[in-house]
Design a protein around this motif. Sequence first.
Motif, short mmCIF file in Angstrom:
data_model
loop_
_atom_site.label_atom_id
_atom_site.label_comp_id
_atom_site.label_asym_id
_atom_site.label_seq_id
_atom_site.Cartn_x
_atom_site.Cartn_y
_atom_site.Cartn_z
N ALA A 107 65.44 83.03 -2.82
CA ALA A 107 65.24 84.03 -2.02
C ALA A 107 63.93 84.68 -2.39
O ALA A 107 63.39 85.40 -1.44
CB ALA A 107 66.28 85.07 -2.40
N LYS A 108 63.45 84.81 -3.52
CA LYS A 108 62.25 85.49 -4.05
C LYS A 108 60.95 84.77 -3.31
O LYS A 108 60.02 85.33 -2.73
CB LYS A 108 62.15 85.51 -5.62
CG LYS A 108 62.83 86.50 -6.32
CD LYS A 108 62.64 86.46 -7.62
CE LYS A 108 63.68 87.44 -8.27
NZ LYS A 108 63.65 87.36 -9.89
N GLU A 109 61.00 83.41 -3.28
CA GLU A 109 60.13 82.80 -2.63
C GLU A 109 60.13 82.89 -1.24
O GLU A 109 59.20 82.85 -0.64
CB GLU A 109 60.14 81.34 -2.89
CG GLU A 109 59.99 80.78 -4.16
CD GLU A 109 60.28 79.42 -4.75
OE1 GLU A 109 60.54 78.73 -3.71
OE2 GLU A 109 60.17 78.94 -5.74
N ALA A 110 61.46 83.02 -0.56
CA ALA A 110 61.36 83.13 0.80
C ALA A 110 60.75 84.50 1.43
O ALA A 110 60.11 84.85 2.16
CB ALA A 110 62.93 83.49 1.44
N VAL A 111 61.10 85.65 0.44
CA VAL A 111 60.54 87.15 0.66
C VAL A 111 59.09 86.85 0.67
O VAL A 111 58.21 87.67 1.36
CB VAL A 111 60.93 87.83 -0.22
CG1 VAL A 111 60.15 89.38 -0.19
CG2 VAL A 111 62.56 88.29 0.13
N ALA A 112 58.20 86.34 -0.39
CA ALA A 112 56.89 86.14 -0.50
C ALA A 112 56.45 85.07 0.67
O ALA A 112 55.20 85.72 0.98
CB ALA A 112 56.60 85.61 -1.91
N ASP A 113 56.97 84.28 1.06
CA ASP A 113 56.49 83.36 2.34
C ASP A 113 56.50 84.25 3.29
O ASP A 113 55.62 84.32 4.14
CB ASP A 113 57.30 82.00 2.49
CG ASP A 113 57.11 81.23 1.26
OD1 ASP A 113 56.13 81.30 0.60
OD2 ASP A 113 57.75 80.37 1.22
N SER A 114 57.51 85.19 3.52
CA SER A 114 57.59 86.12 4.90
C SER A 114 56.59 87.13 4.84
O SER A 114 55.91 87.22 5.99
CB SER A 114 58.91 86.71 4.92
OG SER A 114 60.11 85.66 4.99
N LYS A 115 56.31 87.58 3.80
CA LYS A 115 55.25 88.63 3.45
C LYS A 115 53.72 87.89 3.99
O LYS A 115 52.88 88.37 4.74
CB LYS A 115 55.12 89.37 2.35
CG LYS A 115 56.29 90.17 2.00
CD LYS A 115 56.17 90.66 0.47
CE LYS A 115 57.18 92.00 0.50
NZ LYS A 115 57.10 92.33 -0.94
#
Length: 140
Positions: A107-115
């Motif tokens: 989930a943390k990686e998904a947020v960073a990728d989205s940003k």
Amino acid sequence: MRMPLPFHTQCLILFFAAIVLLPAQALCTDGATAGSSVKEVIHLTMDNLRGHKMLYDEGWYVVTSSRHALEFAREKSVDSSGEALRRVRLDAARRSGTYAGELTGGAKEAVADSKALLKEGTALSGDILAGTGKLAKKEL
């Protein structure tokens, strides 16, 4: 009420029936085989048995050897269904322990990728808008 057989099972039954019945029908209707001597029939039968033994021992190019397949299965398989169930329980417990950590990390990686995607997409949209504006001014 009986449930019908699955389609692939019906196909397999028809395939094996054709393999068994068609050669038998050809032998029964062929006039030459009715007058064959015992010596010819025994020779053909022995060749057929040798072919089966060769297929079992050595296999063909696309058909593996039954003997090798059985030896591989004995080497690589578990000893009993109880052993298999025990392995499944241990593996499920092991994977359940790491699942929560992997879920939060993902989930943390998904947020960073989205940003990062939003930032890059905004920059590209700005470049496209600027280029479109320049082309519009040239046309006017």
